[in-house]
Design a protein around this motif. Structure first.
Motif, PDB file in Angstrom:
ATOM      1  N   THR A  59      21.570  -2.548  -7.671  1.00 41.80           N
ATOM      2  CA  THR A  59      20.757  -3.174  -8.721  1.00 41.80           C
ATOM      3  C   THR A  59      20.459  -4.605  -8.309  1.00 41.80           C
ATOM      4  OG1 THR A  59      21.991  -1.842 -10.335  1.00 41.80           O
ATOM      5  CG2 THR A  59      20.576  -3.585 -11.204  1.00 41.80           C
ATOM      6  N   ALA A  60      19.297  -5.094  -8.726  1.00 38.61           N
ATOM      7  CA  ALA A  60      18.914  -6.482  -8.447  1.00 38.61           C
ATOM      8  C   ALA A  60      18.283  -7.080  -9.695  1.00 38.61           C
ATOM      9  CB  ALA A  60      17.944  -6.567  -7.266  1.00 38.61           C
ATOM     10  N   LEU A  61      18.457  -8.390  -9.848  1.00 39.93           N
ATOM     11  CA  LEU A  61      17.822  -9.140 -10.921  1.00 39.93           C
ATOM     12  C   LEU A  61      16.657  -9.927 -10.343  1.00 39.93           C
ATOM     13  CD1 LEU A  61      20.896 -10.510 -12.909  1.00 39.93           C
ATOM     14  CD2 LEU A  61      19.638  -8.383 -13.250  1.00 39.93           C
ATOM     15  N   VAL A  62      15.539  -9.924 -11.068  1.00 40.35           N
ATOM     16  CA  VAL A  62      14.306 -10.518 -10.555  1.00 40.35           C
ATOM     17  C   VAL A  62      13.829 -11.596 -11.515  1.00 40.35           C
ATOM     18  CG1 VAL A  62      11.893 -10.082  -9.970  1.00 40.35           C
ATOM     19  CG2 VAL A  62      13.635  -8.441  -9.322  1.00 40.35           C
ATOM     20  N   GLN A  63      13.396 -12.711 -10.942  1.00 38.78           N
ATOM     21  CA  GLN A  63      12.739 -13.763 -11.703  1.00 38.78           C
ATOM     22  C   GLN A  63      11.561 -14.264 -10.871  1.00 38.78           C
ATOM     23  OE1 GLN A  63      15.145 -17.186 -12.645  1.00 38.78           O
ATOM     24  NE2 GLN A  63      13.887 -17.709 -14.404  1.00 38.78           N
ATOM     25  N   ALA A  64      10.378 -14.304 -11.467  1.00 40.22           N
ATOM     26  CA  ALA A  64       9.152 -14.695 -10.768  1.00 40.22           C
ATOM     27  C   ALA A  64       8.960 -13.840  -9.514  1.00 40.22           C
ATOM     28  CB  ALA A  64       9.183 -16.182 -10.401  1.00 40.22           C
ATOM     29  N   ASN A  65       9.263 -12.538  -9.644  1.00 37.97           N
ATOM     30  CA  ASN A  65       9.064 -11.559  -8.569  1.00 37.97           C
ATOM     31  C   ASN A  65       9.935 -11.846  -7.345  1.00 37.97           C
ATOM     32  OD1 ASN A  65       7.716  -9.102  -8.244  1.00 37.97           O
ATOM     33  ND2 ASN A  65       6.223  -9.974  -6.856  1.00 37.97           N
ATOM     34  N   THR A  66      11.041 -12.574  -7.535  1.00 35.86           N
ATOM     35  CA  THR A  66      11.970 -12.900  -6.461  1.00 35.86           C
ATOM     36  C   THR A  66      13.373 -12.452  -6.850  1.00 35.86           C
ATOM     37  OG1 THR A  66      10.648 -14.820  -5.827  1.00 35.86           O
ATOM     38  CG2 THR A  66      12.927 -14.773  -5.052  1.00 35.86           C
ATOM     39  N   ILE A  67      14.114 -11.900  -5.894  1.00 36.64           N
ATOM     40  CA  ILE A  67      15.477 -11.451  -6.146  1.00 36.64           C
ATOM     41  C   ILE A  67      16.368 -12.685  -6.313  1.00 36.64           C
ATOM     42  CG2 ILE A  67      17.416 -10.101  -5.287  1.00 36.64           C
ATOM     43  CD1 ILE A  67      14.945  -8.437  -5.894  1.00 36.64           C
ATOM     44  N   VAL A  68      17.025 -12.811  -7.473  1.00 38.25           N
ATOM     45  CA  VAL A  68      17.928 -13.935  -7.722  1.00 38.25           C
ATOM     46  C   VAL A  68      19.387 -13.512  -7.700  1.00 38.25           C
ATOM     47  CG1 VAL A  68      16.197 -15.215  -9.043  1.00 38.25           C
ATOM     48  CG2 VAL A  68      17.718 -13.637 -10.232  1.00 38.25           C
ATOM     49  N   ALA A  69      19.671 -12.225  -7.801  1.00 37.34           N
ATOM     50  CA  ALA A  69      21.048 -11.717  -7.723  1.00 37.34           C
ATOM     51  C   ALA A  69      20.968 -10.223  -7.436  1.00 37.34           C
ATOM     52  CB  ALA A  69      21.810 -11.981  -9.015  1.00 37.34           C
ATOM     53  N   CYS A  70      21.991  -9.710  -6.759  1.00 34.57           N
ATOM     54  CA  CYS A  70      22.043  -8.273  -6.470  1.00 34.57           C
ATOM     55  C   CYS A  70      23.494  -7.854  -6.323  1.00 34.57           C
ATOM     56  CB  CYS A  70      21.245  -7.923  -5.204  1.00 34.57           C
ATOM     57  SG  CYS A  70      21.824  -8.709  -3.696  1.00 34.57           S
ATOM     58  N   THR A  71      23.751  -6.567  -6.457  1.00 35.01           N
ATOM     59  CA  THR A  71      25.102  -6.038  -6.347  1.00 35.01           C
ATOM     60  C   THR A  71      25.500  -5.892  -4.880  1.00 35.01           C
ATOM     61  OG1 THR A  71      24.258  -3.767  -6.416  1.00 35.01           O
ATOM     62  CG2 THR A  71      24.852  -4.782  -8.518  1.00 35.01           C
ATOM     63  N   ALA A  72      26.810  -5.738  -4.656  1.00 32.18           N
ATOM     64  CA  ALA A  72      27.309  -5.555  -3.295  1.00 32.18           C
ATOM     65  C   ALA A  72      26.754  -4.270  -2.675  1.00 32.18           C
ATOM     66  CB  ALA A  72      28.839  -5.527  -3.306  1.00 32.18           C
ATOM     67  N   SER A  73      26.592  -3.230  -3.498  1.00 34.24           N
ATOM     68  CA  SER A  73      26.048  -1.974  -2.973  1.00 34.24           C
ATOM     69  C   SER A  73      24.600  -2.140  -2.537  1.00 34.24           C
ATOM     70  CB  SER A  73      26.161  -0.870  -4.030  1.00 34.24           C
ATOM     71  OG  SER A  73      25.508  -1.259  -5.239  1.00 34.24           O
ATOM     72  N   ALA A  74      23.847  -3.050  -3.190  1.00 38.31           N
ATOM     73  CA  ALA A  74      22.474  -3.318  -2.764  1.00 38.31           C
ATOM     74  C   ALA A  74      22.449  -4.121  -1.464  1.00 38.31           C
ATOM     75  CB  ALA A  74      21.717  -4.053  -3.856  1.00 38.31           C
TER      76      ALA A  74
END
Length: 512
Positions: A30-45
């Protein structure tokens, strides 16, 4: 020389992901997106090549099944408040640096448990039993070294006093989190903190200014040594009283915005910045709720408002015995008092201006103008995405981070290529584009001009190019916004960018 300040930092890896997904890791990709940019992601990602800072389409190119969610900073803060309360029960004096990262002075808790390693082990056990087994703890001389230590592979890392420089030496310069200076260091062939600290301090100050000298001190593990706080001037304190008690966190935060600006103006006039602040909240029963907040660099007005909001949320959560939404009302607040508890010279925290070295007057002057004109009185411009020139400019109040509503890196078919007009009319201004017989030139559905342009704005047309169609939101009711652009050069050497929509011509910009 004063003894180094020993601090304990608690780091919760991937906290935004935990706040969004709930429960302890592991989490699905899973990843979190802000302004179409990845700002955080899980270790599995991350195992599939997803990284923070990537564009969304690049991350999904690495992993097509990646789950993408919007980032909500307020959710991160709300989820972390119960963790802070848990830490506070076992280690009083904990201070929030940002959601997922907390700091406290190590002296008290280490004396209670009989040593720094024993204190870290006790906290790790308490948090693990509470459902936070991923916590990492670092103890070192100063916040910077302790945070680096907390990011180690073991549950806790203790850096002995006086050995911070040797501990930090092998780390890459990117851990300083200053893209401009670290980029230059990399181009100079300096890749580790040890290589950076090998440079003479006077040479670093001459080349990078006071801000670079501060980073040089951090790399040498000396970030705690200069922390002999200057006694704050009592005149720096600002407070606000409300005619009637206020209950909403957002309502109170809005009401203290001018007070926070006044604090920054007072600090600016004294040529200092605030590194620690105490906020006192007085309720309608006369009770005072106080809390001290630290900052890794220095506070600005937005930071002060955020701390007021966080303190209100913590107070509401504590009274309700459960996490609540920030908009929920609670016991009325009648006064807020902001007291700078520790200050430092402003020159130590000012970045260079246009590559010409430090200018400590910049922040002071802009903050003062903003205080006089209001929060929206001083803005900074950022580039956004869009087809129309007016859509590509985003104005953000000084001191706040600009978040473009549209990704400037995405393709925008129909947008104007470089070079762009130096002057943009917002809103577009009406203009006449006339033919030789003084009739208005029109554009038909196929994009053909009725006649050649001969006059514009009272001047003769020397050259023109176009028209080019622009049509967006075709699916919207009424067919969306559509028009045709034309570039025109008149006999006064002015180059115009105009567009035709409906029955009129509009000037979108002018080249200089």
């Amino acid at each position: 020389m004063n003894a180094p300040l020993r601090v304990l930092v608690l780091w919760f890896p991937d906290w935004p992901m935990r706040a969004a997904l709930g429960g302890a890791p592991p989490h699905p990709p899973t990843a979190l997106v802000q302004a179409n940019t990845i700002v955080a992601c899980t270790a599995s990602a991350r195992e599939h090549g997803v990284r923070t800072g990537q564009r969304r389409r690049v991350a999904q190119g690495h992993l097509s099944s990646l789950q993408v969610l919007p980032h909500d900073p307020a959710r991160d803060e709300r989820a972390f408040l119960p963790v802070l309360q848990l830490i506070e029960k076992h280690a009083p004096g904990v201070t929030l640096l940002r959601p997922g990262l907390a700091i406290l002075r190590a002296r008290g808790i280490s004396r209670y448990h009989g040593g720094e390693a024993e204190a870290a082990a006790s906290l790790a056990t308490v948090l693990g039993e509470a459902g936070f087994p991923e916590v990492r703890i670092g103890i070192a001389d100063g916040p910077f070294t302790a945070e680096i230590a907390a990011r180690g592979p073991t549950p806790w890392t203790v850096v002995p006093s006086g050995t911070a420089r040797e501990f930090l030496a092998p780390y890459p310069v990117q851990v300083l989190r200053d893209e401009q200076i670290t980029g230059l260091l990399l181009r100079l062939g300096i890749r580790t903190l040890g290589e950076f600290t090998a440079l003479a301090a006077p040479d670093v100050r001459d080349r990078f200014g006071e801000h670079g000298a501060r980073l040089h001190a951090l790399a040498a593990g000396a970030d705690s040594r200069p922390l002999t706080p200057r006694p704050p001037d009592p005149e720096l304190v600002r407070s606000v009283e409300f005619d009637s008690p206020l209950g909403g966190a957002d309502q109170i935060a809005f009401a203290v915005r001018q007070t926070a600006d006044a604090v920054m103006l007072a600090l600016g006039e004294a040529s200092v910045v605030c590194t620690e602040v105490r906020i006192d909240l007085t309720d309608d029963n006369g009770a005072v709720f106080s809390r001290s907040w630290l900052h890794p660099t220095c506070f600005d007005a937005s930071d002060l408002v955020d701390r007021v909001r966080w303190q209100l949320e913590a107070l509401a959560t504590q009274s309700a015995k459960e996490p609540i939404d920030e908009a929920r009302a609670f016991g009325g607040i009648t006064a807020v008092r902001i007291t700078p508890a520790a200050v430092d010279d402003a020159a130590h925290h000012q970045p260079g201006l246009f590559g010409s070295g430090t200018d400590e007057r910049l922040h002071h002057a802009v903050s003062r103008v903003q205080t006089m004109l209001g929060h929206q009185g001083v803005v900074t411009a950022a580039i956004s995405g869009g087809r129309w020139l007016a859509d590509r400019q985003v104005l953000t109040p000084w001191g706040e981070r600009a978040v473009p509503p549209r990704d400037p890196g995405s393709p925008w078919p129909g947008s104007l290529p470089d070079p762009l007009p130096a002057e943009v009319f917002h809103p577009p201004r009406p203009i006449g584009v006339l033919a030789a017989d003084e009739t208005t030139v029109s554009v038909d559905e196929r994009g053909t001009l009725s006649q050649d342009p001969a006059r514009i704005e009272g001047a003769s047309v020397q050259a023109w190019a176009g028209p080019w169609p622009v049509h967006e939101r075709r699916w919207a009711a009424g067919g969306g916004k559509r028009g045709h652009r034309l570039q025109i050069v008149d006999d006064q050497d002015r180059a115009w960018l105009v567009f035709h929509t409906g029955e009129r011509w509009w000037a979108e910009g002018r080249y200089r």
